[in-house]
Motif scaffolding. Sequence first.
Motif, PDB file in Angstrom:
ATOM      1  N   GLN A  88      -7.149  -9.818  -4.567  1.00 32.61           N
ATOM      2  CA  GLN A  88      -8.281 -10.089  -3.686  1.00 32.61           C
ATOM      3  C   GLN A  88      -8.282 -11.537  -3.217  1.00 32.61           C
ATOM      4  N   TYR A  89      -7.873 -12.430  -4.060  1.00 34.22           N
ATOM      5  CA  TYR A  89      -7.824 -13.847  -3.693  1.00 34.22           C
ATOM      6  C   TYR A  89      -6.743 -14.108  -2.644  1.00 34.22           C
ATOM      7  N   ARG A  90      -5.611 -13.416  -2.789  1.00 33.66           N
ATOM      8  CA  ARG A  90      -4.483 -13.666  -1.882  1.00 33.66           C
ATOM      9  C   ARG A  90      -4.734 -13.187  -0.461  1.00 33.66           C
ATOM     10  N   VAL A  91      -5.614 -12.202  -0.306  1.00 35.84           N
ATOM     11  CA  VAL A  91      -5.818 -11.582   1.003  1.00 35.84           C
ATOM     12  C   VAL A  91      -6.161 -12.621   2.074  1.00 35.84           C
ATOM     13  N   LYS A  92      -7.059 -13.544   1.746  1.00 30.14           N
ATOM     14  CA  LYS A  92      -7.514 -14.526   2.729  1.00 30.14           C
ATOM     15  C   LYS A  92      -6.861 -15.896   2.544  1.00 30.14           C
ATOM     16  N   ARG A  93      -5.854 -15.972   1.669  1.00 30.39           N
ATOM     17  CA  ARG A  93      -5.200 -17.246   1.396  1.00 30.39           C
ATOM     18  C   ARG A  93      -3.690 -17.072   1.428  1.00 30.39           C
ATOM     19  N   PRO A  94      -3.135 -17.004   2.629  1.00 32.43           N
ATOM     20  CA  PRO A  94      -1.695 -16.738   2.766  1.00 32.43           C
ATOM     21  C   PRO A  94      -0.815 -17.837   2.178  1.00 32.43           C
ATOM     22  N   ASP A  95      -1.379 -19.031   1.957  1.00 30.95           N
ATOM     23  CA  ASP A  95      -0.576 -20.133   1.439  1.00 30.95           C
ATOM     24  C   ASP A  95      -0.685 -20.289  -0.068  1.00 30.95           C
ATOM     25  N   SER A  96      -1.465 -19.437  -0.729  1.00 34.01           N
ATOM     26  CA  SER A  96      -1.642 -19.579  -2.174  1.00 34.01           C
ATOM     27  C   SER A  96      -0.335 -19.321  -2.916  1.00 34.01           C
ATOM     28  N   ILE A  97      -0.088 -20.097  -3.939  1.00 34.17           N
ATOM     29  CA  ILE A  97       1.110 -19.906  -4.753  1.00 34.17           C
ATOM     30  C   ILE A  97       1.077 -18.579  -5.496  1.00 34.17           C
ATOM     31  N   LEU A  98      -0.102 -17.967  -5.614  1.00 33.44           N
ATOM     32  CA  LEU A  98      -0.210 -16.679  -6.308  1.00 33.44           C
ATOM     33  C   LEU A  98       0.533 -15.563  -5.584  1.00 33.44           C
ATOM     34  N   HIS A  99       0.903 -15.787  -4.323  1.00 33.63           N
ATOM     35  CA  HIS A  99       1.721 -14.795  -3.618  1.00 33.63           C
ATOM     36  C   HIS A  99       3.110 -14.696  -4.244  1.00 33.63           C
ATOM     37  N   THR A 100       3.582 -15.797  -4.811  1.00 33.28           N
ATOM     38  CA  THR A 100       4.933 -15.800  -5.378  1.00 33.28           C
ATOM     39  C   THR A 100       4.941 -15.897  -6.905  1.00 33.28           C
ATOM     40  N   SER A 101       3.900 -16.481  -7.499  1.00 29.98           N
ATOM     41  CA  SER A 101       3.913 -16.679  -8.953  1.00 29.98           C
ATOM     42  C   SER A 101       3.320 -15.500  -9.719  1.00 29.98           C
ATOM     43  N   TRP A 102       2.772 -14.506  -9.013  1.00 26.01           N
ATOM     44  CA  TRP A 102       2.280 -13.295  -9.670  1.00 26.01           C
ATOM     45  C   TRP A 102       3.058 -12.100  -9.151  1.00 26.01           C
ATOM     46  N   PRO A 103       3.829 -11.419  -9.998  1.00 27.08           N
ATOM     47  CA  PRO A 103       4.621 -10.261  -9.557  1.00 27.08           C
ATOM     48  C   PRO A 103       3.718  -9.125  -9.055  1.00 27.08           C
ATOM     49  N   GLU A 104       4.201  -8.394  -8.086  1.00 30.19           N
ATOM     50  CA  GLU A 104       3.448  -7.261  -7.536  1.00 30.19           C
ATOM     51  C   GLU A 104       3.135  -6.262  -8.640  1.00 30.19           C
ATOM     52  N   GLY A 105       1.880  -5.799  -8.683  1.00 31.21           N
ATOM     53  CA  GLY A 105       1.476  -4.902  -9.752  1.00 31.21           C
ATOM     54  C   GLY A 105       0.863  -3.611  -9.234  1.00 31.21           C
ATOM     55  N   TYR A 106       0.868  -2.592 -10.094  1.00 32.22           N
ATOM     56  CA  TYR A 106       0.314  -1.283  -9.765  1.00 32.22           C
ATOM     57  C   TYR A 106      -0.524  -0.810 -10.951  1.00 32.22           C
ATOM     58  N   PHE A 107      -1.729  -0.336 -10.662  1.00 30.12           N
ATOM     59  CA  PHE A 107      -2.622   0.152 -11.699  1.00 30.12           C
ATOM     60  C   PHE A 107      -2.380   1.638 -11.919  1.00 30.12           C
ATOM     61  N   LEU A 108      -2.081   1.994 -13.157  1.00 29.11           N
ATOM     62  CA  LEU A 108      -1.804   3.382 -13.509  1.00 29.11           C
ATOM     63  C   LEU A 108      -2.770   3.816 -14.603  1.00 29.11           C
ATOM     64  N   GLU A 109      -3.540   4.866 -14.330  1.00 32.10           N
ATOM     65  CA  GLU A 109      -4.493   5.405 -15.297  1.00 32.10           C
ATOM     66  C   GLU A 109      -4.011   6.781 -15.735  1.00 32.10           C
ATOM     67  N   LEU A 110      -3.987   6.986 -17.053  1.00 34.94           N
ATOM     68  CA  LEU A 110      -3.334   8.193 -17.565  1.00 34.94           C
ATOM     69  C   LEU A 110      -4.067   8.706 -18.800  1.00 34.94           C
ATOM     70  N   ASP A 111      -4.450   9.985 -18.774  1.00 36.93           N
ATOM     71  CA  ASP A 111      -5.084  10.610 -19.939  1.00 36.93           C
ATOM     72  C   ASP A 111      -4.025  11.036 -20.956  1.00 36.93           C
ATOM     73  N   TYR A 112      -3.092  11.855 -20.505  1.00 37.21           N
ATOM     74  CA  TYR A 112      -2.028  12.374 -21.354  1.00 37.21           C
ATOM     75  C   TYR A 112      -0.699  12.223 -20.627  1.00 37.21           C
ATOM     76  N   ALA A 113       0.380  12.087 -21.399  1.00 40.31           N
ATOM     77  CA  ALA A 113       1.699  11.873 -20.817  1.00 40.31           C
ATOM     78  C   ALA A 113       2.094  12.988 -19.853  1.00 40.31           C
ATOM     79  N   GLU A 114       1.657  14.208 -20.143  1.00 39.46           N
ATOM     80  CA  GLU A 114       2.053  15.346 -19.300  1.00 39.46           C
ATOM     81  C   GLU A 114       1.461  15.260 -17.888  1.00 39.46           C
TER      82      GLU A 114
END
Length: 368
Positions: A88-114
């Motif tokens: 959310q911080y990076r959206v309006k701050r294209p020059d922030s170092i967080l664009h490069t110092s934080w790896p792209e992430g994905y949120f995964l929610e899981l009840d059971y492995a199946e």
Amino acid sequence: MTRSMKAFIDKNDIYVYEAWKYALTPLDVDICSEKPKALDSKNNFDLWYEDYDSYDFDNREKLARYVYSYVYRKAITRKNYLDSTIKQYRVKRPDSILHTSWPEGYFLELDYAEFLDDSLDECWDLKQELIDNENGTKLFIIKPALGDRAHGIHIFRTQNELQTILDKQEQETDDDCQMREYLVQEYIADPQLFKGHKFHLRVYVVAIGKLKVYLNKKALMLCSGSKYDPDNHFDLKSHLTNTCYQGEEAIVREFDLENGLVDCDSDFKVPLNVDRIYNQIKSTISDLFEAAIGQPMGFQPLPNAFEFYGLDFLVTSSNDVKLLEVNAYPDFKQTGPLKHVVYQMFADTARILLGNGELQVLECVLDS
């Protein structure tokens, strides 16, 4: 007559107690380790430190002039929330170092492995990444959102490998319902190496009031238990650098952020650019806490509170830094014989809160 200062320091963590004793004694602060039976403004404590779960948060204002720990800070300490805060911080701050110092992430929610297929349907970007990676050219890392001490961290290439990891994990627990939240990120496969070992830097900061953030210029370098093997991602001892994962064989060295590794600078894969690393760490910390301020439901700095955090940074072979995670109530005992790294930070913190004098190891990187 001037009132003498006093502090309540819980003895539950004797290492931290001794660190505070080292910091407060030169300031003539009386240390009490027995909690008062009645809490009111007449206690006249100047500093209060105890475990987060023990606090009477409803009466914080009565405890002391400065109380350790903010009430809400999950916006940076919970891995999936940290990812959201940064995005959310990076959206309006294209020059922030967080664009490069934080790896792209994905949120995964899981009840059971199946139900991995169903969960991936809800996380379309990650599903597409895994489809595109069927040939296994990329590595990914999965981390439990609330995990610590390296529990539940695994590295994988494909959805089939991830399914195998989750199936095994489910078999090893007795919980009826798993209900896990995970952060999945692309694995950083080009780390800087020390004597062939992967490592990360444990960097300590102290956040004070609403909000100043100070960086401890004395950091730790924590190494993997075996030499880095990029072709064997199942050997986690080669890839994970947490001291708890390495056990008694953990390699911990002092790393001066201004000057580099203490007593040695020639055993790295490529020459260190210490200035580049230091400046990127400072910029990342500054932007990170500024991002946290923008998440009032998940991070609420209070004027009479302060808190230490342990931030983990990976250094790449290009001397770029990547933020891995943020830890509240960091395990200071992992400094081992390098306890001066922590003790000096406690002493500087005491000077800021209760005394005066020149700071020895802390540098202000954010003053909001």
